[in-house]
Design an enzyme around this catalytic site. Structure first.
Site, PDB file in Angstrom:
ATOM      1  N   CYS A 187      29.406  20.032  10.117  1.00  0.00           N
ATOM      2  CA  CYS A 187      28.259  20.943  10.211  1.00  0.00           C
ATOM      3  C   CYS A 187      28.671  22.295   9.644  1.00  0.00           C
ATOM      4  O   CYS A 187      28.612  23.327  10.317  1.00  0.00           O
ATOM      5  CB  CYS A 187      27.778  21.067  11.652  1.00  0.00           C
TER       6      CYS A 187
ATOM      7  N   GLY B  37      28.005  13.376  22.185  1.00  0.00           N
ATOM      8  CA  GLY B  37      27.552  12.000  22.256  1.00  0.00           C
ATOM      9  C   GLY B  37      26.235  11.660  21.604  1.00  0.00           C
ATOM     10  O   GLY B  37      25.793  10.506  21.689  1.00  0.00           O
TER      11      GLY B  37
END
Length: 470
Positions: A397, A286
């Site tokens: 990532c 989040g």
């Protein structure tokens, strides 16, 4: 052996002994509880976690967060719990160096069918070589640990000899092989993709303990002063404190959240305007969702895991924020078109090895192939959820080009209705090194984030900004 001092000055404390119980007056007397010497339970837990991560291929969070492990950790004093984490993290970060050092005193290699002997030795070497733990304590507890395992018990004398030789070994020059702690297949990939010099810098950056980066909701200057943090050009704060995160000022009040500086960049690239309807796909835990809400977007957070969305909801509640949530697989998600979409796709996560060293030892080359295929499906679905003229930011990532640069090149070839919107250095803290010639974002772990004072290090990310033609 050379041991760092300072924040890693952790020693083991006495664990709480277990209390015995009786089933009733008619029952046989309960066996006396086994009381381990101080510090031994921490070493046993650390060895078990390493066996689960390296031996079974489970991620660190999964192994550390299992009910069994948590029950054992909860029986320890806080300092011993911290010691477990320190041992496991440094063991994973420097696994290649540790194995090389152990091999020097195991002329015939590890004995077959020796149970957890390898993990007990790795735990011991991590303490002797890299943690500020007395050598004699590490050696003695190694032997006691070996004796708790029926399969490794016959090799207690061998473990004692290896541990003592390791403790007596003179301090030598730093390992001349920069890739000693990098799996060979990853080293080969990075050399091919980035060249020898950059690949070497990546591998060396992964050996360094990362700092704590946070994103602040508002009044960055105030919190930089309150937390004695360094303000980075992109607005992130970098802390050097080793105080537990929940104990830091502003955390309980929801003034900021933990987020690597590189992870904070993709949401900013979406350039959300107040009132826009925004989808955050693969949203948990989040951090990016919070950024989009803070920018004024009406956010729908989507994740396939209900448990991860619960964690997201808890994080947003602490921050005083809220978002719509949907438990759904992105590939099958349906909704009214969005003004903007952030797709932080599942990936190999090789860009996060500096923070999550288990990734280096749990991922395989075959994972990249399957994940790239999944990412392609997700991008195509995300574009179908976008309004004409809407913006999509795709990010991973990962350091692997199949998941980043090649993924976007393929998309643009097969979909003429999509165009790249080039990223500029001004949008990413002025870090021109992070912007590719094509106009995408590419961060590498060894990049500098501040010249004065010199600060180096961030996660490896790729991001591209796309627009669906009207």
């Amino acid at each position: 052996m050379n041991k760092p001092t300072g924040p890693q000055n952790i020693t083991g404390d006495r664990a709480k002994p277990r209390s015995g119980s009786r089933a009733g007056s008619w029952a046989k007397p309960a066996a006396a509880p086994v009381e381990h010497p101080p510090g031994l339970p921490a070493r046993l837990i650390a060895a078990a976690i390493l066996a689960d991560v390296i031996g079974a291929g489970h991620g660190f969070d999964e192994a550390f967060g299992s009910e069994t492990t948590q029950a054992k950790l909860n029986a320890l004093e806080p300092r011993d719990r911290a010691l477990v984490r320190s041992i496991v993290v440094v063991s994973l970060r420097r696994l290649g160096t540790i194995r090389k050092a152990l091999a020097a005193f195991l002329e015939r290699g590890l004995p077959k069918r020796s149970g957890n002997l390898e993990w007990f030795l790795v735990v011991t070497a991590a303490q002797i070589m890299f943690l500020d733990v007395p050598d004699h304590a590490a050696v003695n507890l190694c032997v006691l640990a070996v004796r708790t395992d029926p399969k490794s018990q016959p090799f207690a004398a061998l473990a004692n000899a290896v541990a003592r030789n390791l403790a007596r070994a003179p301090e030598g020059p730093a390992d001349l092989d920069p890739f000693a702690d990098t799996p060979a297949w990853l080293a080969a990939r990075w050399k091919q993709t980035y060249g020898d010099a950059k690949a070497t810098a990546i591998a060396l950056a992964h050996r360094i303990e990362p700092s704590l980066d946070i994103t602040v909701k508002a009044d960055v200057a105030r919190w930089a002063e309150a937390l004695e943090a360094t303000r980075l050009p992109n607005g992130s704060l970098r802390l050097t404190s080793h105080v537990p995160v929940p104990d830091l000022a502003g955390y309980a009040d929801g003034e900021w959240w933990v987020q690597d500086v590189a992870a904070s960049l993709p949401a900013r690239l979406l350039r959300v305007e107040a009132g826009q309807r925004v989808a955050d796909l693969c949203a948990a835990p989040g951090g990016k969702t919070a950024q989009l809400i803070a920018a004024g977007g009406h956010v729908v957070a989507v994740d396939r895991s209900a448990e991860r969305l619960k964690r997201l909801a808890v994080n947003l509640e602490r921050l005083g924020m809220s978002a719509e949530t949907e438990v759904a697989d992105v590939a099958g998600f349906s909704a009214d078109p969005f003004d903007a979409i952030l797709l932080d796709a599942p990936c190999s996560a090789t860009g996060t090895i500096r923070r999550h060293p288990d990734v280096a030892w749990t991922k395989r080359a075959s994972d990249i192939v399957s994940l790239a295929a999944l990412q392609t499906r997700m991008i195509d679905r995300a574009l179908g959820l976008l309004k004409p003229g809407g913006t999509l930011v795709y990010c991973v990532c990962s350091l692997e080009p199949e998941e980043g640069e090649a993924q976007i090149a393929s998309l643009l070839r097969r979909n003429p209705d999509v165009a790249r919107v080039p990223i500029t250095a001004d949008e990413v803290g002025g870090w021109s090194d992070c912007v590719t010639p094509a106009g995408d974002l590419r961060t590498l772990p060894f990049f500098s984030v501040l010249d004065e004072p010199p600060l180096v290090g961030l996660d490896g990310f790729f991001a591209a900004r796309l627009v669906r033609k009207a």
